[in-house]
Design an enzyme around this catalytic site. Structure first.
Site, PDB file in Angstrom:
ATOM      1  N   SER A 408       0.816  -1.220   0.000  1.00  0.00           N
ATOM      2  CA  SER A 408       0.000   0.000   0.000  1.00  0.00           C
ATOM      3  C   SER A 408       0.853   1.274   0.000  1.00  0.00           C
ATOM      4  O   SER A 408       0.304   2.362  -0.149  1.00  0.00           O
ATOM      5  CB  SER A 408      -0.991   0.009   1.156  1.00  0.00           C
ATOM      6  OG  SER A 408      -0.587  -0.763   2.221  1.00  0.00           O
ATOM      7  N   HIS A 429      -2.917  -2.834  -5.684  1.00  0.00           N
ATOM      8  CA  HIS A 429      -3.256  -2.432  -4.318  1.00  0.00           C
ATOM      9  C   HIS A 429      -4.757  -2.570  -4.096  1.00  0.00           C
ATOM     10  O   HIS A 429      -5.540  -1.746  -4.545  1.00  0.00           O
ATOM     11  CB  HIS A 429      -2.785  -0.991  -4.067  1.00  0.00           C
ATOM     12  CG  HIS A 429      -3.107  -0.494  -2.701  1.00  0.00           C
ATOM     13  ND1 HIS A 429      -3.413   0.806  -2.416  1.00  0.00           N
ATOM     14  CD2 HIS A 429      -3.193  -1.152  -1.524  1.00  0.00           C
ATOM     15  CE1 HIS A 429      -3.665   0.926  -1.122  1.00  0.00           C
ATOM     16  NE2 HIS A 429      -3.550  -0.246  -0.571  1.00  0.00           N
ATOM     17  N   GLU A 441      -6.095  -0.095  -7.015  1.00  0.00           N
ATOM     18  CA  GLU A 441      -5.074   0.795  -7.594  1.00  0.00           C
ATOM     19  C   GLU A 441      -4.047  -0.095  -8.293  1.00  0.00           C
ATOM     20  O   GLU A 441      -3.456  -0.970  -7.663  1.00  0.00           O
ATOM     21  CB  GLU A 441      -4.369   1.609  -6.497  1.00  0.00           C
ATOM     22  CG  GLU A 441      -5.159   2.807  -6.014  1.00  0.00           C
ATOM     23  CD  GLU A 441      -4.404   3.615  -4.943  1.00  0.00           C
ATOM     24  OE1 GLU A 441      -4.689   4.790  -4.789  1.00  0.00           O
ATOM     25  OE2 GLU A 441      -3.513   3.049  -4.259  1.00  0.00           O
ATOM     26  N   ASN A 479      -3.866   6.574  -0.394  1.00  0.00           N
ATOM     27  CA  ASN A 479      -3.186   6.720   0.900  1.00  0.00           C
ATOM     28  C   ASN A 479      -2.295   7.953   0.949  1.00  0.00           C
ATOM     29  O   ASN A 479      -2.080   8.533   2.006  1.00  0.00           O
ATOM     30  CB  ASN A 479      -2.371   5.464   1.227  1.00  0.00           C
ATOM     31  CG  ASN A 479      -3.276   4.325   1.683  1.00  0.00           C
ATOM     32  OD1 ASN A 479      -4.439   4.554   2.015  1.00  0.00           O
ATOM     33  ND2 ASN A 479      -2.754   3.114   1.700  1.00  0.00           N
TER      34      ASN A 479
END
Ligand code: 3HC
Length: 675
Positions: A408, A429, A441, A479
């Site tokens: 991540s 991800h 992702e 993130n």
């Protein structure tokens, strides 16, 4: 009318009107003009006794043409065209296959009869675009399926299967799959002499006030923040008390309010953004893809198990590898338990559960991944460990296999460099729980081959994910944007805000939860240094006291046995203690300041991501936040919202708090435009 999408042909005394407007027979201007003429033909030709309305290609009319919305209207408008059809004094049979959606179903409702193949679906999904069925749907549906079913269909927008539609009286007859035209013509033969023709608009819609009120109450939580469900309910309610023509007028008024409101603009933006996200700039859409017949997953923890389920559910065999037998058995057990829970809720049959489980091969050896076409690593988030695993995979995987990491945050290029085949490596991800969350992702490394990226983007559709291409940067898109929000939320605590206030502002904005509720859910201890004597932050202090979040019954909030949160006096003390130790004066923080520091900063970070080319387009960032973090869809994602809020206002807010503004955002603000 040679190039019209609408053609007519006589089958004896039955006129067949066919629409051929790929890809989905949307009811754009050319289709409406053609239909209007065809209905004139039906009316004026005395030899015609009945009409069959049918579509070529993959589907019946899938709705109004959404690309026309927001542009000047082109006559004839849909309600007028289909009213002309309804007014014919010879019966019209709508012949339905694929999906009769929105204006498409409204068209079918103006026909006098409807037949459908078993695989057809019927619905009014307008609410998902922030709208309501604006061509009479809210007035005709309750008159044919009843008020309760009409409320479900309009305010929730999920389509129903032909069989249920048949039970509800919406479809008069189910005809054999693949033989729609024959079935519709046979049906038309049976009813062609019926006079007067049955019109839904001439029926009545009845309901006691309780039905509508109960529906409102039952769904209040689901509809929170959205304008369109309430408008749909109000229209259905109007159908129960107003004559048809007045009901139509009411519907039109409500439709127009929604159409020109920001929520519908946001929801339509997301409809197209989701479809655009699958397109990769600079790669031809017909590039040859690598076949993916078998998948390997390394790690049988929560992520590994969730990832595995996506493939099993899509019928793709998976070999799952763990180091120790106990962990492997536990992981496989969780996969089974999840499937069985779905079966208990009636979402799957026992047969489907066993079929999925039958595709799973548990293993304790990486060597068993030798025949996999795609191998996804989902182990501990540590660069050295990942490099070691990829080094081993390099020796085991067959040539051409795609090697993916579920990291991540970590640098995918560095992971790729631990193999001799960096072109075959990328990031995938997934978001937790990986079998539920729709976002994926796909991280494109500096050396990732085009066909590798295209293969994974294509595969994501098969496993029902919405995939977005991200570049290699810390935290990728989602993130990375979470970071400034978290940093500011923590600072705001020190300056005088409470976790409850910050979370409330986010929930009122429409997020499913605020940053501290999220932290409690995910685990306050994630990434903690695990030394209770080293207390350098509020988070460290919480962890040292075992306040690790919901799983421990305490985090930023106190929790009861049912995990209901209450503000914590102890947390208030901890924050107070920190503040006084750092000599920080306490002040009142306004809700607006929270928005400026936790949401404007996200927009700023998103703009930097675009500048650096880490996202292909602003709408991809919106897709990430809608599908990965529950950003309210009626605000269209952070970058779309920036346009609603006003980029000059955002820049001003950022400057007020001393943030460096991204040049791209500054440029947008200069021109007073969105992304
Ligand atoms: N208008 C314009 N374009 C549309 C469209 C529509 N109603 N529906 C789909 N498209 C386009 C898509 O954008 C896509 O274009 P692209 O290939 O350039 O990306 C193409 O058609 C194919 O669509 P999908 O990729 O979604 O194809 P699928 O086969 O996966 O799905 C579908 C087909 C189920 C019909 C799905 O496209 C869908 O749900 N469409 C929207 C249906 C809808 O919301 N209808 C209501 C419209 S509002 C309305 O009718 C108002 C009325 O009440 C007055």
């Amino acid at each position: 009318m040679t190039d019209s999408p609408i053609s007519t042909a006589k089958h004896g005394d039955i006129l067949v009107v066919t629409s051929d407007s790929p890809p989905v027979n949307a009811l754009g201007a050319a289709v409406r003009i053609g239909l209007d003429k065809a209905f004139d033909e039906a009316a004026s030709d005395d030899s015609i006794k009945a009409v069959v309305l049918i579509c070529a290609g993959q589907t019946f009319f899938a709705g109004a043409d959404i690309t026309e919305f927001g542009k000047p209207p082109v006559e004839p408008m849909l309600p007028a065209v289909i009213a002309k059809m309804e007014a014919l004094d010879k019966p019209v049979v709508a012949a339905i296959h694929g999906t009769a959606l929105g204006g498409g179903l409204e068209t079918a409702l103006c026909a006098h009869y409807r037949v459908a193949v078993p695989s057809a679906k019927l619905g009014v999904p307008e609410v998902k675009l922030g709208l309501l069925p604006g061509a009479g749907g809210t007035q005709r549906l309750p008159r044919i399926v009843g008020v309760k079913a009409a409320l479900e269909m309009t305010a929730k927008g999920d389509p129903i299967a032909a069989k249920l539609a048949n039970q509800w009286g919406l479809v008069d007859e189910i005809v054999e799959e693949g033989k729609l035209l024959e079935g519709a013509l046979a049906f038309a033969e049976k009813i062609k002499a019926v006079r007067p023709v049955p019109r839904i608009s001439e029926r009545e819609a009845k309901a006691d006030a309780d039905t509508i009120e109960a529906f409102r109450k039952e769904n209040a939580r689901k509809f929170r923040g959205f304008d369109a469900p309430a408008a749909n309910i109000a229209c259905v309610e109007a159908a129960t008390r107003l004559p048809f023509a007045e009901g139509l007028e009411f519907e039109r008024g409500e439709f127009m309010k929604l159409m020109f409101g920001s929520q519908s603009a946001a929801q339509r933006h997301i409809f197209f953004a989701e479809r655009k996200a699958s397109k990769i700039d600079g790669i031809a859409s017909d590039i040859a893809l690598r076949p993916i017949a078998k998948v390997g997953v390394i790690g049988a923890g929560t992520m590994g198990g969730g990832i595995t389920m996506n493939f099993l559910s899509a019928g793709i065999p998976v070999t799952i590898v763990e180091q120790a037998e106990e962990a492997l058995n536990r992981g496989v057990g969780v996969v089974r338990k999840n499937y069985e829970a779905s079966a208990a809720k009636g979402r799957l049959t026992t047969e489907q559960v066993e079929k999925a489980m039958g595709l799973l091969t548990p293993s304790l050896s990486l060597d068993d991944l030798a025949d996999c076409d795609l191998i996804i690593e989902a182990i501990f988030e540590n660069m050295d460990v990942k490099k070691e695993v990829f080094g081993k995979l390099d020796a085991i995987a067959k040539p051409g296999a795609i090697l993916a990491s579920n990291t991540s945050y970590l640098n995918v290029d560095e992971i790729a460099a631990s193999t001799s085949r960096p072109a075959d490596v990328l990031g995938m991800h997934f978001f937790s729980p990986a079998n539920v969350m729709k976002l994926l992702e796909v991280v494109r490394g500096a050396k990732t081959a085009d066909d590798v990226l295209a293969t994974v983007m294509n595969l994501s559709k098969k496993i029902k994910k919405v995939a977005v291409v991200a570049g290699v940067c810390h935290g990728f898109i989602g993130n990375r944007m979470l970071m400034p929000r978290q940093v500011e939320a923590n600072k705001l605590l020190m300056e005088g805000a409470t976790p409850e206030q910050i979370d409330r502002v986010h929930v009122e904005f429409g997020m499913p939860m605020g940053p501290f509720q999220m932290s409690d859910l995910a685990g306050v201890d994630i990434g903690w240094h695990r030394d209770p004597s080293r207390i350098e932050s509020i988070r460290d202090a919480l962890c040292a006291e075992d306040r690790w979040g919901q799983k421990k019954g305490a985090g930023f909030y106190d929790y009861d046995e049912k995990r209901n949160p209450t503000p914590s006096a102890r947390v208030a003390e901890i924050i107070e203690d920190f503040r006084s130790r750092s000599n920080m004066p306490k002040r009142d923080i306004s809700d607006q300041e929270i928005i400026e520091r936790t949401l404007y900063t996200m927009v700023n970070e998103g703009a930097m991501i675009l500048e650096e080319g880490m996202a292909q387009r602003a709408s991809d960032i919106d897709v990430v936040w809608i599908y990965g973090y529950g950003w309210p869809v009626y605000r269209g994602g952070p970058m779309f919202w920036a346009g609603l809020e006003g980029t000059p206002k955002i820049v001003e807010g950022l400057k007020k708090h001393g943030f460096a503004v991204s040049p791209l955002l500054a440029e947008k603000a200069e021109k007073n435009e969105g992304f």
